[in-house]
Design an enzyme around this catalytic site. Sequence first.
Site, short mmCIF file in Angstrom:
data_model
loop_
_atom_site.label_atom_id
_atom_site.label_comp_id
_atom_site.label_asym_id
_atom_site.label_seq_id
_atom_site.Cartn_x
_atom_site.Cartn_y
_atom_site.Cartn_z
N SER A 8 0.78 2.41 -10.27
CA SER A 8 1.85 1.61 -9.67
C SER A 8 2.29 0.37 -10.42
O SER A 8 3.24 -0.30 -10.00
CB SER A 8 1.44 1.19 -8.27
N SER A 18 4.33 2.07 -6.97
CA SER A 18 4.76 1.35 -5.79
C SER A 18 5.27 -0.06 -6.06
O SER A 18 5.92 -0.64 -5.19
CB SER A 18 3.57 1.27 -4.82
N LYS A 24 4.22 -9.40 -5.67
CA LYS A 24 4.23 -8.17 -4.86
C LYS A 24 3.76 -8.49 -3.43
O LYS A 24 2.77 -9.19 -3.25
CB LYS A 24 3.34 -7.12 -5.51
N1 GLN Z 1 1.90 6.84 -6.83
C1 GLN Z 1 0.49 6.83 -6.58
C2 GLN Z 1 0.26 7.01 -5.09
O1 GLN Z 1 1.18 7.23 -4.41
C3 GLN Z 1 -0.12 5.55 -7.05
C4 GLN Z 1 0.19 4.41 -6.19
C5 GLN Z 1 -0.42 3.13 -6.67
O2 GLN Z 1 -0.84 3.01 -7.81
N2 GLN Z 1 -0.51 2.18 -5.76
O3 GLN Z 1 -0.82 6.95 -4.62
#
Ligand code: GLN
Length: 500
Positions: free
Chosen positions: A181, A157, A82
């Site tokens: 995410s 994400s 990532k």
């Molecule tokens: N979708 C969640 C957010 O937008 C979690 C994102 C994540 O876990 N990085 O904050």
Amino acid sequence: MSATDLLRLSAAELGEKVRAGETTSVEAAGAYLDRIAEVEGDIHAYLHLDRETALAQARAVDERIAAGEDPGPLAGVPVAHKDVFTTEDMPTTAASKILADWRPPYDATVTARLRRAGTVILGKTNMDEFAMGSSTENSAFGATRNPWNPDRIPGGSSGGSSAAVAAFEAPLATGTDTGGSIRQPAAVCGLVGAKPTYGGSSRYGLIAFASSLDTPGPIARNVLDAALLHEAFSGHDPRDSTSVDAPVPPVVEAARRADVAGLRVGVVRELGGEGYQPGVQQRFQESVELLESLGAKVVEVSCPSFDAALAAYYLIAPSECSSNLARFDAMRYGLRVGDDGGRSAEEVMSLTRAEGFGPEVKRRIILGTYALSSGYYDAYYGSAQQVRTLVKRDFDAAFENVDVLVSPTTPTTAFPIGERTGDPMSMYLADLCTIPSNLAGNAALSVPCGLAPEDGLPVGLQIMAPALADDRTYRVGAAVEAALAERRGGPLLSENAYAV
Ligand code: GLN
């Protein structure tokens, strides 16, 4: 071995073949790089690819093995990384324009441990900008597509990572999970994804979103592969002040054990039912029955504070992000806009941040700054922290009576690209089931539990365990995986359009 045969191997099998001299790290990396060249135009899982750097790493691993070194079970296995982890030999952007082309001077601990384990980093994967989002549509460099249906989101994400693994562009990938995410993209791409216990994997060199929640973890095609990657990069790190000084839970052993006889499983009443997609609910219900048939004792458990978890998260995460992202000030690194000799530093900062950050990141910075401002601090941030304590207490109370908790990983399957971009609240709801474990810091894993009948898309089962009991999530996940594969007569992933 043919290239297709190599791609079909699990990470565990590929590692064994490299160690046994039946294939090489260079051969494996070459097969994956060719596969990437073939499908990347459709999927867009990667932000950075560099064949030569990847092959040089692979050659170095083969040399280590030839010299008698044993880097471990993943030696020679490629990994998609990532783009939020720093990498000395590749750019690191967090999918933000403000960091476009930034070359970090050091490796994140997770990166360094991937190298130590002899894995080969194929490239850096797409993500929502600074890991803020649930669909990878917030990337400054374009969306990633879901290999099950390219008109659908791959989750977020860590959507580049999940799409890469599901499209066989990598056998394994790293992700980070702040509110879901890893688990959410894994679920909607038919993969296994684990959020380790907070502090169980190092944040050193991970570009910070919300420091009290951010947790690196693995994404893989099966539970054992996820466990191998988890073990390879986790464990105490003196460079991370919130790192837990305890041994890595025996996740690999648990993935191999795969038995749930006598285990007490709690179904969380608050995570399911009304508002959940019927096919998700159906597959979840069947998984619960499957666990019972495998000898688990299933009870219903109530965690009333979970109803307020999403709201608390959307105060805590933006608050922390508003502080963490202050470092992108056009002075220290990355983009600089308007520095023409006539402008003040403040003007340059403001122009740079206006141009460098995307709309979701700005929304969060504004929300977080507001929530932390004097006069509002107690009402917003303070009460969110109190809710966080209540969520933790609900978990503690539940774990007095059960060994693991289960729920659907997400309320729906992968939604169409573009469907939620105009409605932040509906986007935020994708993490309804995953957020409680981030707030409490405990371990959780998502394992595929079938396809929703109405759209043929994957559904994830979430398994949650107490902090430092990550092994339980793997044990249950592996048992479900094995039983479902037996029922189906093969792995679920083979039904995806980009399976090899
Ligand atoms: N979708 C969640 C957010 O937008 C979690 C994102 C994540 O876990 N990085 O904050």
